[in-house]
Motif scaffolding. Structure first.
Motif, PDB file in Angstrom:
ATOM      1  N   PRO A   1       0.798  -1.241   0.000  1.00  0.00           N
ATOM      2  CA  PRO A   1       0.000   0.000   0.000  1.00  0.00           C
ATOM      3  C   PRO A   1       0.827   1.285   0.000  1.00  0.00           C
ATOM      4  O   PRO A   1       0.413   2.274  -0.621  1.00  0.00           O
ATOM      5  CB  PRO A   1      -0.817  -0.128   1.289  1.00  0.00           C
ATOM      6  CG  PRO A   1      -0.880  -1.581   1.576  1.00  0.00           C
ATOM      7  CD  PRO A   1       0.385  -2.168   1.057  1.00  0.00           C
ATOM      8  N   VAL A   2       1.961   1.281   0.656  1.00  0.00           N
ATOM      9  CA  VAL A   2       2.812   2.483   0.658  1.00  0.00           C
ATOM     10  C   VAL A   2       3.251   2.813  -0.763  1.00  0.00           C
ATOM     11  O   VAL A   2       3.196   3.972  -1.197  1.00  0.00           O
ATOM     12  CB  VAL A   2       4.046   2.292   1.578  1.00  0.00           C
ATOM     13  CG1 VAL A   2       5.073   3.409   1.341  1.00  0.00           C
ATOM     14  CG2 VAL A   2       3.627   2.271   3.041  1.00  0.00           C
ATOM     15  N   LEU A   3       3.649   1.792  -1.508  1.00  0.00           N
ATOM     16  CA  LEU A   3       4.142   2.018  -2.871  1.00  0.00           C
ATOM     17  C   LEU A   3       3.000   2.343  -3.831  1.00  0.00           C
ATOM     18  O   LEU A   3       3.135   3.223  -4.689  1.00  0.00           O
ATOM     19  CB  LEU A   3       4.900   0.777  -3.362  1.00  0.00           C
ATOM     20  CG  LEU A   3       6.131   0.386  -2.531  1.00  0.00           C
ATOM     21  CD1 LEU A   3       6.741  -0.905  -3.075  1.00  0.00           C
ATOM     22  CD2 LEU A   3       7.177   1.494  -2.533  1.00  0.00           C
ATOM     23  N   THR A   4       1.890   1.651  -3.689  1.00  0.00           N
ATOM     24  CA  THR A   4       0.772   1.913  -4.615  1.00  0.00           C
ATOM     25  C   THR A   4       0.183   3.302  -4.386  1.00  0.00           C
ATOM     26  O   THR A   4      -0.217   3.962  -5.347  1.00  0.00           O
ATOM     27  CB  THR A   4      -0.321   0.835  -4.476  1.00  0.00           C
ATOM     28  OG1 THR A   4      -0.776   0.782  -3.118  1.00  0.00           O
ATOM     29  CG2 THR A   4       0.206  -0.534  -4.888  1.00  0.00           C
ATOM     30  N   GLU A   5       0.150   3.759  -3.141  1.00  0.00           N
ATOM     31  CA  GLU A   5      -0.383   5.093  -2.860  1.00  0.00           C
ATOM     32  C   GLU A   5       0.524   6.173  -3.445  1.00  0.00           C
ATOM     33  O   GLU A   5       0.054   7.132  -4.080  1.00  0.00           O
ATOM     34  CB  GLU A   5      -0.519   5.290  -1.344  1.00  0.00           C
ATOM     35  CG  GLU A   5      -1.217   6.586  -0.951  1.00  0.00           C
ATOM     36  CD  GLU A   5      -0.299   7.797  -0.941  1.00  0.00           C
ATOM     37  OE1 GLU A   5      -0.760   8.900  -1.316  1.00  0.00           O
ATOM     38  OE2 GLU A   5       0.884   7.651  -0.570  1.00  0.00           O
ATOM     39  N   ILE A   6       1.832   6.015  -3.261  1.00  0.00           N
ATOM     40  CA  ILE A   6       2.781   6.993  -3.811  1.00  0.00           C
ATOM     41  C   ILE A   6       2.717   6.975  -5.337  1.00  0.00           C
ATOM     42  O   ILE A   6       2.710   8.025  -5.987  1.00  0.00           O
ATOM     43  CB  ILE A   6       4.211   6.703  -3.307  1.00  0.00           C
ATOM     44  CG1 ILE A   6       4.301   6.935  -1.796  1.00  0.00           C
ATOM     45  CG2 ILE A   6       5.235   7.571  -4.044  1.00  0.00           C
ATOM     46  CD1 ILE A   6       5.617   6.463  -1.174  1.00  0.00           C
ATOM     47  N   ALA A   7       2.632   5.786  -5.906  1.00  0.00           N
ATOM     48  CA  ALA A   7       2.575   5.655  -7.370  1.00  0.00           C
ATOM     49  C   ALA A   7       1.331   6.342  -7.921  1.00  0.00           C
ATOM     50  O   ALA A   7       1.394   7.079  -8.917  1.00  0.00           O
ATOM     51  CB  ALA A   7       2.586   4.183  -7.766  1.00  0.00           C
ATOM     52  N   GLU A   8       0.204   6.129  -7.270  1.00  0.00           N
ATOM     53  CA  GLU A   8      -1.041   6.730  -7.736  1.00  0.00           C
ATOM     54  C   GLU A   8      -0.968   8.253  -7.673  1.00  0.00           C
ATOM     55  O   GLU A   8      -1.409   8.949  -8.591  1.00  0.00           O
ATOM     56  CB  GLU A   8      -2.200   6.217  -6.870  1.00  0.00           C
ATOM     57  CG  GLU A   8      -3.568   6.605  -7.397  1.00  0.00           C
ATOM     58  CD  GLU A   8      -4.688   5.953  -6.616  1.00  0.00           C
ATOM     59  OE1 GLU A   8      -5.794   6.503  -6.618  1.00  0.00           O
ATOM     60  OE2 GLU A   8      -4.443   4.896  -5.986  1.00  0.00           O
ATOM     61  N   ARG A   9      -0.377   8.757  -6.613  1.00  0.00           N
ATOM     62  CA  ARG A   9      -0.285  10.211  -6.442  1.00  0.00           C
ATOM     63  C   ARG A   9       0.584  10.854  -7.517  1.00  0.00           C
ATOM     64  O   ARG A   9       0.337  11.980  -7.941  1.00  0.00           O
ATOM     65  CB  ARG A   9       0.244  10.516  -5.036  1.00  0.00           C
ATOM     66  CG  ARG A   9       0.246  11.975  -4.656  1.00  0.00           C
ATOM     67  CD  ARG A   9       0.204  12.201  -3.147  1.00  0.00           C
ATOM     68  NE  ARG A   9       0.790  11.145  -2.346  1.00  0.00           N
ATOM     69  CZ  ARG A   9       2.098  11.041  -2.085  1.00  0.00           C
ATOM     70  NH1 ARG A   9       2.946  11.927  -2.576  1.00  0.00           N
ATOM     71  NH2 ARG A   9       2.542  10.052  -1.325  1.00  0.00           N
TER      72      ARG A   9
END
Length: 258
Positions: A194-202
């Protein structure tokens, strides 16, 4: 323009390299050609990979001048007693007069540690390798080589990923002026975290791009590998976004939770 780092007294080393481990025959050739077309100017191979001839042919056929491509290969420890002969074989396969970086792939037996390093230094003096270093060595082993010869490895290629992030180990290399090249950064990462997917989405990028950019934020050389052209291109396309300090801190913290 590809970003570079520079070991003390050595030539500039592109921070983004193309890895070729497990790429064989025409897949290796096609992948390296694609990487060079995309813009990579650093290609990493090894005697162990058995693809040096394909890598060399791809560089030759690419239309990119040899002097513009930073080529790394590596010495197998079992070849330590005839290291120069092993390098000359690599040069024939790569169809080049020199490599830009020659590494000892992993530590040799204790009795051969210093003598093997001396062979690499001799190859550098002879102009067969512009820069020499090691792979999978500890700071203590690096110090052993340096103290014995007065010359330290310019580079240490080691596994690195968010889950393996070790600020103290990174600092050990920095204090010595040794460049860290990280390998298997994507392979050893849960890209669905989730940390990586949230940063990627942003940032409107992929989690893989986030991980690779995170390496660059720490000035760690990356060596992503793929045989798919779109992924080869995406792994190189890291300059159109940057991570915030908070992003980097959050990714650093994955080492404590993984």
């Amino acid at each position: 323009m590809t970003r570079t780092t520079k070991p003390p007294g050595d030539i500039a080393l592109p921070l983004i390299g193309f890895g070729t481990w497990q790429l064989r025959r025409e897949t290796a050739y096609d992948s390296v050609r694609a990487a060079l077309e995309v813009g990579y100017r650093h290609v990493d191979t090894a005697t162990l990979y058995q693809n040096e001839s394909e890598v060399g042919r791809a560089v030759r056929d690419s239309g990119v001048g040899r002097e513009q491509v930073y080529i790394t290969t590596k010495l197998r420890p079992q070849d330590a007693r005839h290291a120069r002969r092993a390098l000359e074989s690599s040069l024939r396969l790569l169809d080049t007069d020199y490599v830009d970086l020659w590494l000892i792939h992993w530590p040799t037996g204790r009795d051969e540690l210093v003598s093997t390093w001396q062979e690499l230094l001799s190859a550098k003096d002879a102009g067969l390798a512009r820069t020499v270093g090691v792979s999978n060595y500890s700071p203590a082993l690096i110090d052993l080589l340096t103290e014995a010869t007065g010359q330290q490895p310019a580079v240490n290629q080691i596994p690195w990923s968010p889950g393996q992030h070790d600020p103290a180990l990174l600092d050990e290399h920095r204090r010595r002026g040794v460049v860290v090249e990280g390998y298997s950064g994507l392979k050893n990462t849960d890209l669905r975290h989730p940390v990586l997917t949230e940063i990627a989405e942003r940032h409107a990028v992929t989690p893989a791009q986030v991980v690779l950019r995170w390496h660059l934020e720490h000035d760690i050389v990356i060596l992503p590998r793929s045989s798919r052209r779109e992924r080869i291109a995406a792994n190189f396309d890291l300059e159109h976004f940057s991570l915030t300090t908070e992003d980097v801190t959050a990714i650093d913290a994955l080492a404590r939770t993984s």
